[in-house]
Design a protein around this motif. Structure first.
Motif, mmCIF file in Angstrom:
data_model
loop_
_atom_site.group_PDB
_atom_site.id
_atom_site.type_symbol
_atom_site.label_atom_id
_atom_site.label_comp_id
_atom_site.label_asym_id
_atom_site.label_seq_id
_atom_site.Cartn_x
_atom_site.Cartn_y
_atom_site.Cartn_z
ATOM 1 N N LYS A 295 0.857 -1.194 0.000
ATOM 2 C CA LYS A 295 0.000 0.000 0.000
ATOM 3 C C LYS A 295 0.887 1.236 0.000
ATOM 4 C CE LYS A 295 -3.891 1.810 2.616
ATOM 5 N NZ LYS A 295 -3.755 2.399 3.938
ATOM 6 N N SER B 50 -1.710 4.782 5.838
ATOM 7 C CA SER B 50 -2.998 4.375 6.420
ATOM 8 C C SER B 50 -3.468 5.454 7.369
ATOM 9 C CB SER B 50 -2.838 3.081 7.213
ATOM 10 O OG SER B 50 -2.867 2.006 6.327
ATOM 11 N N THR C 9 -2.925 -7.867 11.483
ATOM 12 C CA THR C 9 -3.595 -7.657 10.188
ATOM 13 C C THR C 9 -4.015 -8.973 9.562
ATOM 14 O OG1 THR C 9 -2.307 -5.693 9.798
ATOM 15 C CG2 THR C 9 -3.271 -6.680 7.890
ATOM 16 N N ASN D 73 -6.181 -1.997 11.486
ATOM 17 C CA ASN D 73 -6.033 -0.675 12.118
ATOM 18 C C ASN D 73 -4.993 -0.703 13.227
ATOM 19 O OD1 ASN D 73 -8.012 0.494 10.459
ATOM 20 N ND2 ASN D 73 -9.580 -0.507 11.696
ATOM 21 N N HIS E 199 3.062 1.422 5.706
ATOM 22 C CA HIS E 199 2.079 2.508 5.554
ATOM 23 C C HIS E 199 1.405 2.826 6.879
ATOM 24 C CE1 HIS E 199 -0.909 -0.744 5.621
ATOM 25 N NE2 HIS E 199 -0.072 -1.393 4.838
ATOM 26 N N LEU E 200 1.771 2.115 7.957
ATOM 27 C CA LEU E 200 1.083 2.307 9.242
ATOM 28 C C LEU E 200 1.554 3.594 9.941
ATOM 29 C CD1 LEU E 200 1.301 -1.342 10.665
ATOM 30 C CD2 LEU E 200 -0.639 -0.266 9.470
#
Ligand code: PEP
Ligand code: MN
Length: 345
Positions: free
Chosen positions: A78, A82, A226, A232, A264-265
């Motif tokens: 991604k 996020s 995940t 999340n 992306h966290l």
């Protein structure tokens, strides 16, 4: 490899894709999100042939090769950051997430007084431990469910979101009932049974880095959550053990730009546990903003000298107010650069 199915892919299309992948000798790990099914392809095989065969298959939106061992949390999977909506705060988005409060919830008076002071500074998230992981079994272990109830009361009174730690699988439900974010402490970063259980939970998770864990291990732990269904996750750098003993831990601030490349966290920094000394917290809070973290976790107590845990690293309410007002110009720059980065992307 990760295969993202189209939002309206049919059950038959999904089943067919899973079967094709298995024919190539891979294992399949599907995540059924609200919008779409995403299929992780795990194992060793002919990636190119498998990708080619899946491209253009009905129901498939995209198929990407991911070299990192952590698949779903990787930047390869991604590209965009996020953003995790929490009680009106978009963590990872264009608002810096300030989380503050005592190490432990000690009493109604203590948590309410802190919550009101934290809310008045404009911070939006209250921390406070109800289940405490203590090195000594003789130290205060937390108010447990009573502490959770006090946090929920502080939430109702101030509107602050609540972040609090869960230490065992059995307590996930009760913590999720009272909190907006569930914290996994450094000592539990590799409690895989707990991580799996949190995968089944709908609350966002703040995953703290283990004190002797590598960044790869941190990302693999996030992958556990995940892979079991909960995307999340916020990562938290809280200092690691090195040969240096002058501070409680060594703050691995370089972890922020590196994690930003790898995942992306959102990334939250905790200068309180990282240093163990309140005098160092303001400088490191500024550094956290400058280095591009998504938020801070700071210990604050109305009377740190009386705190039952981590008093030496806790700011008093005045010190926290000063920190928040001193951070303002830095946060404005942070916001400008965050908005510019989002526009550029
Ligand atoms: C805490 O946040 O109070 C805590 C126990 O942190 P850590 O797990 O990072 O030691
Ligand atoms: Mn603490």
């Amino acid at each position: 490899m990760i295969i993202s199915m189209k939002p309206h892919a049919t059950k038959e299309e999904i089943k067919h894709v899973r079967e094709r992948i298995r024919e190539f000798g891979y294992k399949v790990h599907s995540i059924e999100g609200e919008e779409r099914v995403v299929i992780g392809v795990i194992g060793v095989g002919d990636v190119t042939a498998c990708l080619e065969s899946l491209e253009g298959t009905p129901g498939v939106e995209s198929a990407v090769r991911i070299s990192a061992p952590y698949k779903f949390v990787s930047r390869e999977f991604k590209k965009e950051r996020s953003v995790i909506p929490i009680n009106g705060v978009d963590v990872g988005g264009s608002e810096f997430a300030m989380m503050a409060g005592p190490c432990s919830v000690e009493s109604e008076k203590q948590i309410m007084e802190t919550a009101e002071a934290v809310a008045a500074t404009g911070a939006r998230i209250l921390r406070g431990g109800a289940f405490k992981p203590r090195t000594s079994p003789y130290d205060f272990q937390g108010l447990e469910v009573e502490g959770l109830k006090l946090l929920a009361k502080a939430h109702r009174a101030t509107g602050l979101a609540i972040v609090t730690e869960v230490m065992s699988e059995q307590d996930v439900e009760v913590v999720a009932e009272h909190a907006n974010i569930i914290q996994v402490g450094a000592r539990n970063m590799q409690n895989f049974a707990l991580l799996k259980k949190l995968g089944k939970c709908s609350r966002p998770v703040l995953l703290k880095r283990g004190m002797s864990s590598t960044l790869k291990e941190l990302l693999m732990s996030a992958e556990y959550i995940t892979a079991h269904g909960n995307p999340n996750i916020m990562l938290c750098e809280r200092g690691i053990r090195t040969f240096e003993t002058a501070m409680r831990n060594t703050f691995d601030i370089a972890a922020v730009p590196l994690l930003n490349e790898l995942t992306h966290l959102p990334i939250i920094l905790d200068p309180s546990h990282a240093t163990g000394r309140r005098s160092l917290v303001p400088a490191l809070a500024r550094a956290a903003v400058a280095v591009g973290a998504d938020g801070l976790l700071i210990e604050v107590h109305p009377s740190p000298e009386k705190a039952v845990s981590d008093g030496a690293q806790s700011l008093n309410l005045d010190q926290f107010r000063t920190l928040m007002s001193d951070l303002k110009p830095y946060l404005e720059l942070w916001k400008e650069s965050r908005v510019a980065a989002t526009v550029a992307a």
